[in-house]
Design a protein around this motif. Structure first.
Motif, PDB file in Angstrom:
ATOM      1  N   PHE A 125       0.762  -1.482   0.043  1.00  0.00           N
ATOM      2  CA  PHE A 125       0.060   0.373   0.418  1.00  0.00           C
ATOM      3  C   PHE A 125       0.680   1.425  -0.197  1.00  0.00           C
ATOM      4  O   PHE A 125       0.016   2.267  -0.254  1.00  0.00           O
ATOM      5  CB  PHE A 125      -0.964  -0.377   1.087  1.00  0.00           C
ATOM      6  N   GLU A 126       1.953   1.028   0.655  1.00  0.00           N
ATOM      7  CA  GLU A 126       3.074   2.148   0.689  1.00  0.00           C
ATOM      8  C   GLU A 126       2.964   2.100  -1.129  1.00  0.00           C
ATOM      9  O   GLU A 126       3.217   3.972  -1.404  1.00  0.00           O
ATOM     10  CB  GLU A 126       3.901   2.223   1.808  1.00  0.00           C
ATOM     11  N   GLY A 127       3.405   1.088  -1.979  1.00  0.00           N
ATOM     12  CA  GLY A 127       3.998   1.731  -3.059  1.00  0.00           C
ATOM     13  C   GLY A 127       3.105   1.922  -3.867  1.00  0.00           C
ATOM     14  O   GLY A 127       2.990   3.188  -4.929  1.00  0.00           O
ATOM     15  N   LEU A 128       1.868   1.734  -3.932  1.00  0.00           N
ATOM     16  CA  LEU A 128       0.516   2.073  -4.439  1.00  0.00           C
ATOM     17  C   LEU A 128       0.541   3.950  -4.308  1.00  0.00           C
ATOM     18  O   LEU A 128       0.366   4.747  -5.155  1.00  0.00           O
ATOM     19  CB  LEU A 128      -1.172   1.442  -4.064  1.00  0.00           C
ATOM     20  N   ASN A 129       0.658   4.207  -2.765  1.00  0.00           N
ATOM     21  CA  ASN A 129       0.612   5.389  -2.839  1.00  0.00           C
ATOM     22  C   ASN A 129       1.668   6.341  -3.334  1.00  0.00           C
ATOM     23  O   ASN A 129       1.049   7.220  -4.307  1.00  0.00           O
ATOM     24  CB  ASN A 129       0.557   5.623  -1.012  1.00  0.00           C
ATOM     25  N   ASN A 130       2.581   5.865  -3.361  1.00  0.00           N
ATOM     26  CA  ASN A 130       3.898   6.288  -3.616  1.00  0.00           C
ATOM     27  C   ASN A 130       3.850   6.483  -5.685  1.00  0.00           C
ATOM     28  O   ASN A 130       4.229   7.654  -5.774  1.00  0.00           O
ATOM     29  CB  ASN A 130       5.111   5.727  -3.250  1.00  0.00           C
ATOM     30  N   ALA A 131       3.197   5.272  -6.140  1.00  0.00           N
ATOM     31  CA  ALA A 131       3.293   5.543  -7.541  1.00  0.00           C
ATOM     32  C   ALA A 131       2.728   6.236  -8.437  1.00  0.00           C
ATOM     33  O   ALA A 131       2.383   6.919  -9.443  1.00  0.00           O
ATOM     34  CB  ALA A 131       3.107   4.053  -8.163  1.00  0.00           C
ATOM     35  N   ALA A 132       1.086   6.804  -7.111  1.00  0.00           N
ATOM     36  CA  ALA A 132      -0.072   7.269  -7.895  1.00  0.00           C
ATOM     37  C   ALA A 132       0.147   8.831  -7.704  1.00  0.00           C
ATOM     38  O   ALA A 132       0.684  10.019  -8.841  1.00  0.00           O
ATOM     39  CB  ALA A 132      -0.972   7.240  -6.819  1.00  0.00           C
ATOM     40  N   GLU A 133       1.718   9.071  -6.778  1.00  0.00           N
ATOM     41  CA  GLU A 133       2.059  10.208  -6.955  1.00  0.00           C
ATOM     42  C   GLU A 133       2.964  10.652  -7.617  1.00  0.00           C
ATOM     43  O   GLU A 133       3.865  11.698  -7.763  1.00  0.00           O
ATOM     44  CB  GLU A 133       2.480  11.062  -5.529  1.00  0.00           C
ATOM     45  N   GLN A 134       3.942  10.113  -7.749  1.00  0.00           N
ATOM     46  CA  GLN A 134       5.566   9.826  -8.945  1.00  0.00           C
ATOM     47  C   GLN A 134       4.803   9.702 -10.355  1.00  0.00           C
ATOM     48  O   GLN A 134       5.485  10.920 -11.493  1.00  0.00           O
ATOM     49  CB  GLN A 134       6.210   9.024  -8.587  1.00  0.00           C
ATOM     50  N   GLY A 135       3.382   9.183 -10.715  1.00  0.00           N
ATOM     51  CA  GLY A 135       3.606   9.427 -11.990  1.00  0.00           C
ATOM     52  C   GLY A 135       4.344   8.489 -12.783  1.00  0.00           C
ATOM     53  O   GLY A 135       4.775   7.901 -12.544  1.00  0.00           O
ATOM     54  N   GLY A 136       4.207   8.910 -14.087  1.00  0.00           N
ATOM     55  CA  GLY A 136       5.140   8.475 -15.590  1.00  0.00           C
ATOM     56  C   GLY A 136       4.522   6.982 -15.732  1.00  0.00           C
ATOM     57  O   GLY A 136       3.876   6.231 -15.214  1.00  0.00           O
ATOM     58  N   ASN A 137       5.812   6.073 -16.632  1.00  0.00           N
ATOM     59  CA  ASN A 137       5.355   5.079 -16.700  1.00  0.00           C
ATOM     60  C   ASN A 137       5.571   4.067 -15.407  1.00  0.00           C
ATOM     61  O   ASN A 137       6.449   3.649 -15.154  1.00  0.00           O
ATOM     62  CB  ASN A 137       5.955   4.388 -18.449  1.00  0.00           C
ATOM     63  N   LEU A 138       4.332   3.233 -15.041  1.00  0.00           N
ATOM     64  CA  LEU A 138       4.236   2.238 -14.099  1.00  0.00           C
ATOM     65  C   LEU A 138       3.661   1.501 -14.364  1.00  0.00           C
ATOM     66  O   LEU A 138       2.114   1.369 -14.243  1.00  0.00           O
ATOM     67  CB  LEU A 138       5.008   2.777 -12.707  1.00  0.00           C
ATOM     68  N   ILE A 139       3.329  -0.005 -14.884  1.00  0.00           N
ATOM     69  CA  ILE A 139       2.067  -0.771 -14.668  1.00  0.00           C
ATOM     70  C   ILE A 139       2.317  -2.102 -13.753  1.00  0.00           C
ATOM     71  O   ILE A 139       3.616  -2.257 -13.722  1.00  0.00           O
ATOM     72  CB  ILE A 139       2.365  -1.333 -16.057  1.00  0.00           C
ATOM     73  N   ILE A 140       1.138  -2.363 -13.247  1.00  0.00           N
ATOM     74  CA  ILE A 140       1.475  -3.138 -11.856  1.00  0.00           C
ATOM     75  C   ILE A 140       0.588  -4.181 -12.088  1.00  0.00           C
ATOM     76  O   ILE A 140      -1.017  -4.101 -12.371  1.00  0.00           O
ATOM     77  CB  ILE A 140       0.168  -2.304 -10.411  1.00  0.00           C
ATOM     78  N   VAL A 141       0.528  -4.818 -12.492  1.00  0.00           N
ATOM     79  CA  VAL A 141       0.010  -6.609 -12.383  1.00  0.00           C
ATOM     80  C   VAL A 141      -0.265  -7.514 -11.235  1.00  0.00           C
ATOM     81  O   VAL A 141       0.406  -7.411 -10.384  1.00  0.00           O
ATOM     82  CB  VAL A 141       0.348  -7.497 -13.647  1.00  0.00           C
ATOM     83  N   PHE A 142      -1.596  -7.462 -11.127  1.00  0.00           N
ATOM     84  CA  PHE A 142      -2.518  -7.254  -9.684  1.00  0.00           C
ATOM     85  C   PHE A 142      -2.712  -9.236 -10.261  1.00  0.00           C
ATOM     86  O   PHE A 142      -3.825  -9.407 -10.962  1.00  0.00           O
ATOM     87  CB  PHE A 142      -3.462  -6.809  -9.031  1.00  0.00           C
TER      88      PHE A 142
ATOM     89  N   ILE B  37       2.712   3.131 -21.333  1.00  0.00           N
ATOM     90  CA  ILE B  37       2.019   3.664 -21.004  1.00  0.00           C
ATOM     91  C   ILE B  37       2.325   4.635 -20.151  1.00  0.00           C
ATOM     92  O   ILE B  37       3.451   4.858 -19.929  1.00  0.00           O
ATOM     93  CB  ILE B  37       0.614   3.368 -20.744  1.00  0.00           C
ATOM     94  N   ASP B  38       1.995   6.975 -20.524  1.00  0.00           N
ATOM     95  CA  ASP B  38       2.651   7.568 -20.076  1.00  0.00           C
ATOM     96  C   ASP B  38       2.349   8.023 -18.677  1.00  0.00           C
ATOM     97  O   ASP B  38       2.330   9.099 -17.844  1.00  0.00           O
ATOM     98  CB  ASP B  38       2.399   8.767 -20.534  1.00  0.00           C
ATOM     99  N   HIS B  39       1.820   6.850 -17.898  1.00  0.00           N
ATOM    100  CA  HIS B  39       1.562   7.580 -16.075  1.00  0.00           C
ATOM    101  C   HIS B  39       0.833   6.029 -15.870  1.00  0.00           C
ATOM    102  O   HIS B  39       0.898   4.741 -16.523  1.00  0.00           O
ATOM    103  CB  HIS B  39       0.173   8.360 -15.994  1.00  0.00           C
ATOM    104  N   PRO B  40       0.837   5.909 -14.210  1.00  0.00           N
ATOM    105  CA  PRO B  40       0.679   4.426 -13.303  1.00  0.00           C
ATOM    106  C   PRO B  40      -0.507   3.895 -14.703  1.00  0.00           C
ATOM    107  O   PRO B  40      -1.606   4.509 -14.079  1.00  0.00           O
ATOM    108  CB  PRO B  40       0.970   4.704 -12.275  1.00  0.00           C
TER     109      PRO B  40
END
Length: 729
Positions: free
Chosen positions: A198-215, A277-280
């Motif tokens: 959850f800490e990672g999800l929180n940071n990912a949204a703030e950081q932006g940029g290409n990031l693909i999270i496969v759940f 993609i250009d955003h998480p």
């Protein structure tokens, strides 16, 4: 995370790094005789040397590749064992990832990484799963020493998103020269419940940029799913990804849902849509854990395990069955934890599959002593409403059986893979007057180090910690318990007990969990290191304790807590427990519990064996007597929190040497404290300052090295200790 013998690791997997080029060439050399289906030319998996070969396949060949991989995994599980269930569920997703993305330029980070077997097959290591003679060539987790396609060594959970954020941050800062393309974090199989995720999800949204999270949502953790997030996830699945609240949208993340998580074509399309993609974005895929196991048969009724045939009525071998094979939402299965007979869907036994060769073997120490502890605690539930057993996942591997959990009801809590929360939660229970017992593996407890200091010890919380797999073992480098004494014994206010028998183990448990306000109960937290292989082996064969024969006479018998149990391989219940320990002996106060026990009084040499190293102390003493006529003093310290200065002072008379034995990290460990004691309490009469020799493990990570080999490496054998003692004379 977990998973090692049911705990999230495979201690039998061996891998020696000896030149990347040579190793890669060997792994590509797959003899046709060991391919699992059609032969050399027609077998697709034998032609996969890198992700480029996956990209070169015709679209209609992908399903056949998935079927061959699934066949290989099923055979590998029966012959070798491992985290087969989660990998069976990830076959199509992994093939699709390597079809769409360009590893290693596109960085794929597998959470826990026990989900990476298929990834390894597709990145030049298929032979290590096809040829039994080469099973030892790969680890059970990603490992950069094996392949440039592996990003990290990961055996614990929840960190993939954080790691991916770091990779993406550097890429974005350095620009095109970074050499990094898409960054993909593959999380799931229970790891999303870990707080750091959850800490990672929180940071990912703030950081932006290409990031693909496969759940990877297979509706499972190690055992069942636990926690408030699983209801909303179930509603997302039921609604095709449209229901609210949406956990990922709440973090500010883009979201896509793929119901057909075992359809390789659907996954290829989904991954192509988010590539570059250009955003998480979160791609939520619904997979079937154990896909390909026979879900029709009643496995609990089978007498022996045999290879479950792959169903060839579908292109990939996935049975047309629901993910949930029962009506109870959290119980996860009725497989009775055999670890040999997993089925599809919510099956706890599919998390870790023991090889067929393990069928019929006695319980390992974790299951044996874990069952013993639960059998001792269970009769107290009716009279002690505040007594609660807490497992941050991995219950079955530590002897907390499905049947016990059913009977315990609210007295048992699985917090999911959340060690930090579990310890803080236990501290809250203790502050309210309850009696919490937190049980998991030593290496997992490392994740809660701060909670041990703050919430537990600083607050003097009456928490009992059952520390499983502590000390040396043949585990992999992410699950070694060799550092537990160094960690726990140096926390102010915590007491760490290291029992060397079932009797002491249960007496320690009774003392640690004495209800609040009981006479002589401990004033703060107690860590009990669950006995390991050397202790259990000696209990099953008393000749391995040649000084005492396992008979310790200083604990009188009475009619209280059950302590001695059958060492048979079957389950342990209150009804099978025979013998008791007196209340006086159990609860005679802190001083009694921390006193060292002198089991043989001798001269010249004193041997102090801590915990699992204690049988070695008796065996060394017997060798000194037989070969040199020396009757050594033999001491069981029973704890590593403090030194028994009375005993140490008594050794000044008639002892030239004091030997400490421990099966953990020597530097910063327990034995050095004995050395420091004599150095700091030097007396003017030189003859009364014994020389101290410390034996223990080096400060290093070891990876699936057998316990026997580790003991040889560290000098923890009768021959080596005896030679060192006599050399000094």
């Amino acid at each position: 995370m977990r998973s090692a013998s049911g705990n999230g690791f495979d201690s039998s997997d061996s891998f020696a790094v000896s030149g990347a080029a040579e190793r890669t060439a060997r792994l590509h050399d797959i003899p046709p005789s060991i391919t699992p289906s059609h032969g050399d030319d027609s077998h697709l998996l034998s032609r996969i040397a890198s992700p480029a070969d996956v990209k070169a396949l015709a679209p209609n060949e992908l399903a056949e590749l998935c079927r061959e991989i699934r066949t290989t995994l099923l055979a590998y599980g029966h012959q070798h064992g491992g985290h087969i269930g989660s990998n069976l569920g990830m076959v199509e997703a992994t093939v699709a990832l390597h079809r769409v993305f360009d590893s290693p330029r596109d960085r794929i980070v597998f959470d826990v990484s026990h989900q990476s077997y298929v990834h390894k097959m597709l990145t030049g290591r298929a032979a290590a799963y096809l040829d039994p003679d080469r099973f030892s060539e790969v680890t059970g987790f990603t490992n950069p020493d094996e392949s440039k396609h592996d990003q990290f060594v990961l055996g614990h959970t929840g960190t993939s998103i954080s790691l991916a954020c770091g990779l993406a941050k550097t890429r974005d800062m350095e620009g095109p020269n970074s050499g990094i393309g898409n960054v993909i974090a593959v999380i799931g199989d229970g790891s999303l419940s870990s707080g750091v995720a959850f800490e990672g999800l929180n940071n990912a949204a703030e950081q932006g940029g290409n990031l693909i999270i496969v759940f990877n949502d297979n509706e499972m953790s190690i055992a069942g799913d636990f926690g408030g997030m699983y209801g909303p996830l179930a509603r997302l699945r039921a609604s095709g990804g449209t229901a609210q609240p949406n956990l990922f949208n709440a973090f500010g993340l883009d979201y896509r849902y793929v119901e057909a998580g075992n359809d390789v074509s659907a996954l290829v399309a989904a991954f192509e849509e988010v590539r570059d993609i250009d955003h998480p974005v979160v791609v939520h895929i619904h997979t079937l854990k154990g896909a390909g196991y026979d879900g029709e048969e009643t496995h609990a009724d089978r007498q022996t395990a045999s290879a479950s045939p792959v169903s060839f009525d579908s292109p990939t071998g996935v049975h047309p069955t629901d993910n949930v094979n029962h009506s109870e939402p959290w119980h996860s299965d009725h497989c009775n934890l055999s670890d040999h007979e997993p089925h599809e869907g919510q099956c706890e036994a599919s998390h870790w599959q023991n090889p067929d060769a393990a069928i019929g073997k006695p319980d390992d120490p974790r299951k044996h002593y874990g069952k013993m502890a639960m059998a001792a605690l269970e009769p107290r539930f009716a009279a002690e409403p505040g007594l609660v057993v807490i497992s941050p996942a991995t219950p079955g591997s530590n002897g907390i059986t499905h049947e016990f959990r059913e009977r315990a009801g609210a007295h048992y809590v699985d917090t999911g893979i959340t060690e930090s929360h579990a310890v803080a939660y236990a501290a809250g229970i203790a502050r309210a007057g309850g009696t919490p017992v937190v049980a998991t593996t030593a290496s997992f407890f490392q994740r809660a180090y701060d909670q041990f200091f703050q919430e537990m010890s600083l607050n003097r919380s009456r928490v009992t910690v059952l520390d499983f797999l502590g000390g040396l073992s043949g585990s992999d480098n992410t699950h070694s318990g060799a550092y537990d004494v160094t960690m726990f014994s140096n926390i102010p206010g915590a007491t760490m007990l290291v029992p060397t028998s079932a009797r002491d183990y249960l007496a320690d448990l009774a003392w640690a969990t004495a209800p609040a306000g009981s006479a002589d109960a401990p004033a703060g937290p107690v860590v009990i290191r669950v006995p390991g292989e050397a202790i259990l082996t000696a209990e099953r064969d008393a000749t391995l304790l040649p000084v005492t024969g396992g008979q310790i006479a200083d604990r009188p018998q009475s009619t209280s807590l059950p302590v001695s149990v059958s060492s048979a391989s079957g389950g342990i219940s209150a009804a099978t427990v025979r013998g008791t320990v007196s209340v006086t002996a159990q609860r005679a106060g802190v001083r009694h519990m921390l006193d060292w026990r002198v089991n043989q009084t001798g001269s010249h040499v004193a041997i102090i064996g801590l915990g699992n190293a204690y049988p070695l102390a008796e065996q060394t003493a017997a060798a000194l007597s037989a070969d040199y006529g020396i009757t050594a003093t033999v001491i069981d310290p029973r704890q590593c929190t403090s030194l028994d200065s009375d005993v140490l002072e008594s050794l000044r008379d008639g002892h030239q040497q004091v030997i400490t034995l421990e099966d953990g990290q020597l530097e910063g460990g327990w034995g050095e404290k004995v050395t420091a004691y004599y150095a700091n309490h030097h007396v003017s009469d030189g003859s009364r300052n014994p020389r101290v020799l410390n034996f223990g493990a080096a400060k290093e990570f070891t990876d699936r090295v057998s316990l026997g080999e580790l003991n040889e490496r560290y000098g923890l054998t009768v021959e080596q200790v005896t030679e060192a003692i006599t050399r000094c004379f």
